[in-house]
Scaffold this active site. Structure first.
Site, PDB file in Angstrom:
ATOM      1  NE  ARG A   1       0.199   1.356   3.351  1.00 34.53           N
ATOM      2  CZ  ARG A   1       1.149   2.239   3.562  1.00 34.53           C
ATOM      3  NH1 ARG A   1       2.434   1.860   3.624  1.00 34.53           N
ATOM      4  NH2 ARG A   1       0.909   3.516   3.701  1.00 34.53           N
TER       5      ARG A   1
ATOM      6  CB  ALA B   1       0.221   6.937  -3.730  1.00 37.16           C
TER       7      ALA B   1
ATOM      8  NE  ARG C   1      -6.278   0.766  -1.772  1.00 38.17           N
ATOM      9  CZ  ARG C   1      -5.609   1.295  -0.744  1.00 38.17           C
ATOM     10  NH1 ARG C   1      -4.311   1.044  -0.588  1.00 38.17           N
ATOM     11  NH2 ARG C   1      -6.221   2.077   0.123  1.00 38.17           N
TER      12      ARG C   1
ATOM     13  CD  GLN D   1      -2.988   2.806   6.744  1.00 34.76           C
ATOM     14  OE1 GLN D   1      -3.588   3.098   7.770  1.00 34.76           O
ATOM     15  NE2 GLN D   1      -3.607   2.626   5.600  1.00 34.76           N
TER      16      GLN D   1
ATOM     17  CG  ASP E   1      -3.178   8.180  -1.436  1.00 32.71           C
ATOM     18  OD1 ASP E   1      -3.080   8.679  -0.301  1.00 32.71           O
ATOM     19  OD2 ASP E   1      -2.798   7.021  -1.704  1.00 32.71           O
TER      20      ASP E   1
ATOM     21  CG  ASN F   1      -2.370  11.618   2.535  1.00 35.40           C
ATOM     22  OD1 ASN F   1      -1.860  10.689   1.895  1.00 35.40           O
ATOM     23  ND2 ASN F   1      -1.992  11.885   3.766  1.00 35.40           N
ATOM     24  CE  LYS F   2      -4.953   5.661   4.456  1.00 36.77           C
ATOM     25  NZ  LYS F   2      -5.949   4.803   3.788  1.00 36.77           N
TER      26      LYS F   2
END
Ligand code: MRU
Length: 354
Positions: free
Chosen positions: A58, A60, A98, A205, A246, A256-257
């Site tokens: 995982r 990007a 994804r 993460q 991302d 992003n996350k």
């Protein structure tokens, strides 16, 4: 045979997540960290697509690199029949793994371009493997360039504390890191006091990967619950929030996350700098704004359970978007290998990315 780049030992990075062997790809299973270091060997694109979907790999840039190797494997193991149709089908499967990180589609486009230039399977096997290794090598080089640009931009006059979110390190990239690469470089230059790492619910993460990666490399890290970020900033220790991305759109909005947007709001309130670090392969100038970015939603199980242990009533409705969009107006700097966009907007983005 072209070899996987080996940045690790030279740059004090003890972690590698992707190993290329010419006819197989090994991925460090990030679902099992930090408890177990288990490598998965893949010989085809279907397995690579599945590994991206299931989060074996995982982050990007790492997703893009793995997908590129997936296409190389598709050529390497193509049957005797219609090899072009087989490779095209593999590219489609990888593209469906994804939706949010544009690095995946960027890497597949590069591979597809090379594929279209090939006149025989033999040529495709060689050239696609070479292109995948080049994509990997270029990402690593971009990591180093971004670290240089960011540290020069921040120009701290003494060691600083920073806060980061998710995992953007060697595990998520070609082998050094985007936001975590900047943090590594601050540490190398003795300009890092400590890193606060958000645990990054729901997939964790931050606690499972970032805290592991930094601890291994002797970088001073303090793990915190996501909800503690405001209190940490209020104490006044943290000078910068540094995150990855991302997808970055033409106006400078950043996906992003999940949780990144809240950090940007908090940073602005507390007068803490907010920096996004990402290679140009994360920039998508074809999208006008963050509203156009497809945001992945994953299974509610990721919120209801941790490794099979139930944390919520069975069957409770869950909303689990795994990315959010931070508006450009809350971002102080976007750092790429091509340079820094200060106070990003469409003009600054166009100046660097055309
Ligand atoms: O769901 P993940 O773990 O793939 O999400 C990763 C992130 O959001 C990272 O911040 C981003 O990909 C940058 S990684 C250098």
């Amino acid at each position: 045979m072209a070899e996987t780049p080996k940045p690790s030992s030279e740059h004090g990075v003890g972690t590698v997540a992707i190993r290329w062997h010419g006819n197989s790809l090994e991925l460090l299973d990030q679902r099992l960290l930090p408890g177990e270091e288990h490598w998965i060997t893949l010989e085809g694109a279907v397995g690579v697509a599945q590994s991206i979907r299931d989060m074996v790999v995982r982050g990007a840039p790492a997703i893009g690199i793995s997908a590129a190797y997936g296409v190389a494997l598709a050529a390497r193991h193509a049957g005797g029949g219609d090899w072009k149709a087989e490779i095209k089908q593999s590219i489609r499967e990888l593209a469906a793994s994804r939706p949010t990180a544009v690095n995946l589609f960027w890497a597949l486009q590069r591979m597809e371009q090379v594929f279209h230039e090939c006149h025989s399977l033999d040529e495709a096997v060689k050239r696609l493997a070479k292109e995948a290794v080049t994509i990997h090598q270029e990402d690593l080089a971009a990591n180093f360039a971004m670290a240089d640009h960011a540290v020069e931009f921040m120009a701290p006059d003494k060691p600083i504390s920073v806060l980061t979110h998710c995992n953007t390190g060697a595990l998520a990239t070609g082998g050094y890191g985007t936001a975590l690469g900047v943090i590594r470089r601050l540490n190398e230059k003795k300009l890092l006091k400590e890193v606060f790492a958000d645990e990054t619910r729901p997939w964790l993460q931050g606690s499972r990967l970032t805290a592991w990666e930094l601890t291994r490399d002797g970088i001073p890290v303090t793990l915190n619950a996501d909800g503690a970020a405001a209190a940490i900033m209020a104490r006044g220790d943290v000078r910068w929030v540094i995150v990855g991305a991302d997808r970055i759109t033409a106006n400078g909005d950043v996906a992003n996350k999940i949780g990144t947007y809240s950090l940007a709001v908090l940073a602005r309130h507390h007068k803490v700098g907010f920096m996004v670090v990402a290679p140009s392969s994360t920039v998508d100038m074809s999208l006008a704004s963050g509203a156009d970015i497809p945001i992945e939603e994953r299974d509610g199980l990721e919120v209801r359970e941790i490794r099979g242990i139930r944390l919520a009533p069975e069957g409770v409705k869950v909303f689990n978007p795994v990315f959010d969009v931070t508006p450009a107006s809350l971002i102080d700097a976007i750092v790429t290998e091509k340079g820094v966009v200060h106070n990003p907007n469409i003009t600054g983005m166009r100046a660097l990315f055309g």
